[in-house]
Each structure stands twice: as C-alpha cells, then as structure tokens.
Design a protein around this motif. Structure first.
Motif, PDB file in Angstrom:
ATOM      1  N   THR A   1      -6.842  21.926  11.428  1.00 36.30           N
ATOM      2  CA  THR A   1      -7.387  22.585  10.238  1.00 36.30           C
ATOM      3  C   THR A   1      -8.826  23.038  10.476  1.00 36.30           C
ATOM      4  OG1 THR A   1      -5.969  21.276   8.779  1.00 36.30           O
ATOM      5  CG2 THR A   1      -7.925  22.294   7.797  1.00 36.30           C
ATOM      6  N   ALA A   2      -9.633  22.160  11.066  1.00 36.62           N
ATOM      7  CA  ALA A   2     -11.023  22.515  11.361  1.00 36.62           C
ATOM      8  C   ALA A   2     -11.090  23.643  12.383  1.00 36.62           C
ATOM      9  CB  ALA A   2     -11.780  21.293  11.868  1.00 36.62           C
TER      10      ALA A   2
ATOM     11  N   THR B   1      -9.749  18.734  14.420  1.00 31.69           N
ATOM     12  CA  THR B   1      -8.410  18.804  13.853  1.00 31.69           C
ATOM     13  C   THR B   1      -7.937  20.255  13.873  1.00 31.69           C
ATOM     14  OG1 THR B   1      -9.180  19.198  11.586  1.00 31.69           O
ATOM     15  CG2 THR B   1      -8.960  16.885  12.306  1.00 31.69           C
TER      16      THR B   1
ATOM     17  N   SER C   1     -11.455  31.408  11.667  1.00 32.61           N
ATOM     18  CA  SER C   1     -11.593  32.248  10.472  1.00 32.61           C
ATOM     19  C   SER C   1     -13.026  32.726  10.305  1.00 32.61           C
ATOM     20  CB  SER C   1     -11.142  31.460   9.241  1.00 32.61           C
ATOM     21  OG  SER C   1     -11.288  32.234   8.067  1.00 32.61           O
TER      22      SER C   1
ATOM     23  N   ARG D   1      -8.814  25.983  12.798  1.00 35.32           N
ATOM     24  CA  ARG D   1      -8.431  27.205  12.079  1.00 35.32           C
ATOM     25  C   ARG D   1      -9.632  27.778  11.329  1.00 35.32           C
ATOM     26  NH1 ARG D   1      -3.400  28.901  10.438  1.00 35.32           N
ATOM     27  NH2 ARG D   1      -2.542  26.869  11.034  1.00 35.32           N
ATOM     28  N   GLN D   2     -10.445  26.911  10.754  1.00 35.81           N
ATOM     29  CA  GLN D   2     -11.649  27.364  10.036  1.00 35.81           C
ATOM     30  C   GLN D   2     -12.665  27.989  10.984  1.00 35.81           C
ATOM     31  OE1 GLN D   2     -12.776  23.729   8.073  1.00 35.81           O
ATOM     32  NE2 GLN D   2     -11.408  24.065   6.331  1.00 35.81           N
TER      33      GLN D   2
ATOM     34  N   ASP E   1      -3.115  23.945  17.348  1.00 36.73           N
ATOM     35  CA  ASP E   1      -2.920  22.572  17.818  1.00 36.73           C
ATOM     36  C   ASP E   1      -3.461  22.407  19.238  1.00 36.73           C
ATOM     37  OD1 ASP E   1      -1.738  21.763  15.480  1.00 36.73           O
ATOM     38  OD2 ASP E   1       0.317  22.017  16.193  1.00 36.73           O
TER      39      ASP E   1
END
Length: 316
Positions: free
Chosen positions: A166-167, A164, A173, A169-170, A155
């Motif tokens: 989520t983006a 975001t 990864s 986190r990608q 966050d």
C-alpha cells in the motif's frame, strides 16, 4: 570406486557446472537490453546504467537461481535494488545543481538506418521526462519506473524498498502526479518535429527574431549543462524572448552542425575542430518548442557514441 572413476566424476561435474554457467550467461545476455533500459530510466546515466547491469550479473553468477521461475523478473528486481542503492549514494554526495542537469543522451545521427541504434532510440525515454525523474526521491523513482514503465507488481517493489504494498502504491502515485504535471503533452510526428527544429535553427542563424518567436512556446525553458569543466555555462533560461536572446548570441559563433536524434527527439550537434562542442535537443508539444536541453559538458560530449566519420558529416 577407483581413482580414475572419481576423476571422471569430477570432470563430469566440472562440465555440468561449465554448461550451467554458459546457459546462465546466455540467459543474462538475452535480458541485457531490458535491464539496461530499466537502469537508464532509474539513473539517467549511461555509464551508471552499465555499472548497475554488470553488478546484476555479478549477483546472478554468485547466486543459486535453480528455484527461480521467472529469471527476467528476478534480474529486474536485482537491477532495481542496485539502482536504488546508487541513487541513495548519489543523493548524499551530489554537488551539481539538479536545475541545470541534463541527463545522458542516447544519440543517433539523423537519416542513418542503423537498426540497433534505431531500436535503442525508439525504446528510450525523452530527456524532458528524465529531467523530471531526477526530481523524485529514490524510492518514488523506483516505484514509478518499475511499475508504470515495466509493469512490476507493487508486491515485488515493496520488498525492494522495504515498505508495504500500500505504501509502495502511494509512492508511485505521488511520483505519477509529479511526472504528469511536469511533462508536456505529446508533440506531432517525427517529420513535423524535425521541421520545427530546423525552422528554429534557420531563424537563429539568420537572426530572425520573428521566426524564432513563431516556433517557441511563450513559456519555453532552456536548460544548459556545462558540467564541472564549464560550470559557468550552466543555466536555466525561461521565456521565449530570453531564449531568443541566447539563441541569437550563440548563433554568431561559427561551428559545424550535425542533425541528430536524441532519445527519439530532433537535435543538433555543434562541431568545432572536428570535436563535439554542444548538443541541443528539442522538446516539442503541439507545434511549438517547449524545452531545449543543451549538453555542453566536454567530458560527457567526448563519450558520445559518435565516430570521426559521423563528425565529418557536420555542415558549416
């Protein structure tokens, strides 16, 4: 209210502001080591890391942080944002090929017991990993470094990269997969790593082809960085036999040798006429040398944290 009373109040406010600034400065100094570690992993450059930390201080001194509950976390994100901007700027103007680039090393003369240097090296990151981090995009590098190395939440990182969670986190990864694919497995303990490095140096100086072959991984990679001054020296050499050829060639030049620790790994500094000539660091996995990083850039060698007394310890 009399003029004297107004003057006294101004004096009280000035004292209060001065006290607040002193307190802020002390809090910042307490976090300086952590912030430098973040910036170094982000940038791979000691001088740029110092610039990023100093910029964080400027931002802190000009900001109202009275409502900030976690000042260390706030400073970490500030340094991250500064480093992200620096990486983006660097990418648009960088001229040196990344294939040859050796990041700035954190050095210590082997067998010394300076607690500050020992702690700095222990907490540092290996040159091999920094080389991999150089191949990541700025946002990927930020997400990986802040989350995986310093446990900053996605966050918080998302607000820095303007994506975001989520983006973000990608991003981390993808970076993690690249790092895992390119990073060698852990090596033996420090004593054994030094023995392997010393065996390589002894075999090179003795012209012992079989001895070199015994300590080198078949797929070993040598990366040499001569900087702008010695651009012709910059190269990547792959494979044990090709690396052995290079080692035997350069072993003919008589220079002093100073055993070093570089980012926690064994290394050796070649010394010529009392000055650093080249710094070679070993990456060891299992019982074999899988990587050799050679910094031959005169400008960066001159900036190493070494005294004349250190250099005088080189043996010939």
């Amino acid at each position: 209210m009399t003029g004297r009373e107004r003057g006294d109040r101004r004096v009280d406010r000035d004292r209060e502001n001065h006290t607040d600034k002193d307190l802020l400065a002390r809090r910042f100094e307490a976090d300086r080591g952590h912030l430098r570690a973040v910036a170094y992993r982000m940038l791979g450059s000691l001088s740029e890391a110092e610039d990023a930390v100093q910029e964080a201080w400027f931002k802190l001194s000009r900001s109202d942080v009275s409502a900030v509950e976690n000042l260390s976390g706030w400073l970490t994100t500030v340094v991250g944002r500064v480093c992200l901007d620096m990486l983006r700027s660097r990418g648009s103007r960088r001229e040196d090929p990344l294939e040859y680039y050796v990041p700035d090393p954190i050095v210590r003369v082997a067998d010394t017991t300076d607690p500050e240097h020992a702690a700095e090296v222990t907490e540092s990151v290996g040159l091999a990993l920094l080389v991999v981090l150089e191949t990541l995009g700025p946002a990927e590098r930020l997400a990986f470094v802040l989350h995986d190395m310093f446990a900053v939440s996605f966050d918080e990182i998302a607000r820095i990269v303007d994506r975001t969670p989520t983006a973000t986190r990608q991003l981390a990864s993808r970076a993690r997969r690249r790092v895992q694919d390119a990073t060698p497995a852990a090596g033996p303990d420090a004593r054994r790593q030094r023995e392997i490095a010393d065996a390589f140096l002894a075999a090179a100086h003795g012209g012992d082809f079989e001895g070199l072959l015994a300590v080198l991984d078949p797929d070993v990679v040598l990366r040499a960085d001569g900087g702008r001054t010695l651009a012709a020296v910059s190269k990547v050499v792959r494979g044990a036999e090709a690396v052995i050829s290079q080692a035997l060639t350069y072993a003919k030049f008589r220079t002093g040798a100073l055993r070093m620790v570089v980012n926690g790994a064994p290394a050796v500094l070649s010394v010529s006429n009392g000055r650093p000539a080249a710094l070679m660091s070993f990456t060891i996995s299992g019982d074999r040398i899988v990587g050799l990083q050679i910094l031959a850039d005169p400008e960066r060698l001159a900036a190493l944290d070494l005294s004349e007394e250190d250099l005088a310890r080189a043996t010939y």
